[in-house]
Design an enzyme around this catalytic site. Structure first.
Site, mmCIF file in Angstrom:
data_model
loop_
_atom_site.group_PDB
_atom_site.id
_atom_site.type_symbol
_atom_site.label_atom_id
_atom_site.label_comp_id
_atom_site.label_asym_id
_atom_site.label_seq_id
_atom_site.Cartn_x
_atom_site.Cartn_y
_atom_site.Cartn_z
ATOM 1 N N SER A 193 9.628 4.451 -8.226
ATOM 2 C CA SER A 193 9.455 3.006 -8.376
ATOM 3 C C SER A 193 10.716 2.378 -8.993
ATOM 4 C CB SER A 193 8.200 2.736 -9.202
ATOM 5 O OG SER A 193 7.762 1.418 -9.052
ATOM 6 N N HIS A 248 0.702 4.496 -4.833
ATOM 7 C CA HIS A 248 1.966 4.362 -5.564
ATOM 8 C C HIS A 248 2.151 5.472 -6.590
ATOM 9 C CE1 HIS A 248 5.546 2.329 -6.824
ATOM 10 N NE2 HIS A 248 5.118 2.169 -8.067
ATOM 11 N N ASP A 278 0.773 2.345 -0.242
ATOM 12 C CA ASP A 278 1.289 1.949 -1.549
ATOM 13 C C ASP A 278 1.068 0.453 -1.712
ATOM 14 O OD1 ASP A 278 2.948 1.180 -3.719
ATOM 15 O OD2 ASP A 278 4.287 2.885 -3.366
#
Length: 280
Positions: free
Chosen positions: A95, A253, A224
């Protein structure tokens, strides 16, 4: 606990365990190095040196008023890598951490890096613009800012539902994982976490990606809900000159936690391929 002190006096916490080829992990927002514990134990048992740090204003690192931006994050990472004198390094970023390692390589080069992994990573750009119509509108990120500022404790608990795909029908929910996310988030500083929202949403990493020519594994779940795959992994894999794209069907995610065995196996296979290439 080990820390480095950066040029501007910030203390950056890090874990450094095991021995062998180094693998350095960079965490997502608003988490800490602890998000990578399962990967660190797994690779440490496989004979690798595993390192993870808390980004400034996150986890156990200093909560700073200034410097909560991607240039400084990359410079902090460079100071850690140079202090530990790491070479033949595998960088793994999730991320926001994917943005951090991408910007580190774009800003400081890849002389010390053998290979990189981007998991659910934010590059090249999350924000919807005229040139990036597949991104998310600014209102989404303004909502994250408002939720974090108004009541981040509740907001972080609520965020775990889409983060780990726990809002999907039939998915087994781990309250332990949810509370772990909350605990890591609450360890950090509010100012720095608010500043970081712009860094994962509005920074364009396209030019950084163009400078990276080492092998990169781009791994992403196609469900995600935090970093949509169309505006991130699919584009990054096209921009990078030496990318391998791995799509996880139905993947969320927080894939490294919800599917840690599957991701760990892919991570190890990718690293071992690099070792085989080096030996050849």
């Amino acid at each position: 606990m080990p820390f480095i002190t950066t040029a501007d006096g910030t203390q950056i916490f890090y874990k450094d365990q095991g021995s062998g080829q180094p693998v350095l992990f960079s965490h997502g927002w608003p988490l800490s190095a602890d998000a990578w514990d399962a990967q660190m134990v797994f690779l440490g048992r496989q004979g690798y040196r595993v390192i993870a740090h808390d980004r400034r204003s996150h986890g156990r690192s200093s909560q700073t008023w200034e410097g909560n931006h991607m240039d400084q994050y990359a410079d902090d990472l460079a100071e850690l890598i140079e202090t530990l004198d790491l070479h033949d390094l595998i960088l793994v970023g999730h991320s926001t951490g994917g943005g951090e390692i991408t910007h580190y390589m774009g800003r400081h080069g890849t002389a010390r890096v053998a290979k990189a992994v981007l998991l659910g990573a934010v590059p090249p750009l999350m924000l919807k613009t005229e040139a990036n119509p597949g991104g998310l509108p600014i209102e989404v990120f303004d909502g994250i800012r408002k939720g974090t500022y108004d009541d981040r404790s509740q907001f972080y608990m609520d965020l775990t539902m889409p983060f780990y795909g726990y809002n999907r029908p039939g998915v087994a929910i781990s309250e332990g994982v949810r509370h772990g996310f909350w605990l890591q988030g609450m360890m950090g500083g509010l100012k720095g976490q608010l500043d970081c929202i712009a860094e994962f949403s509005e920074v364009d990493y396209t030019e950084d990606l163009k400078k990276i020519h080492i092998p990169v594994l781009v791994a992403h779940g196609d469900d995600d809900q935090i970093v949509p795959i169309g505006a991130s992994a699919l584009k990054s894999a096209e921009i990078l000159s030496n990318a391998t794209l791995k799509i996880y069907p139905g993947g969320d995610h927080g894939y490294a936690q919800t599917h840690q065995d599957a991701f760990n196996a892919d991570l190890l296979a990718f690293i071992r391929d690099q070792a085989a290439e080096a030996a050849a």
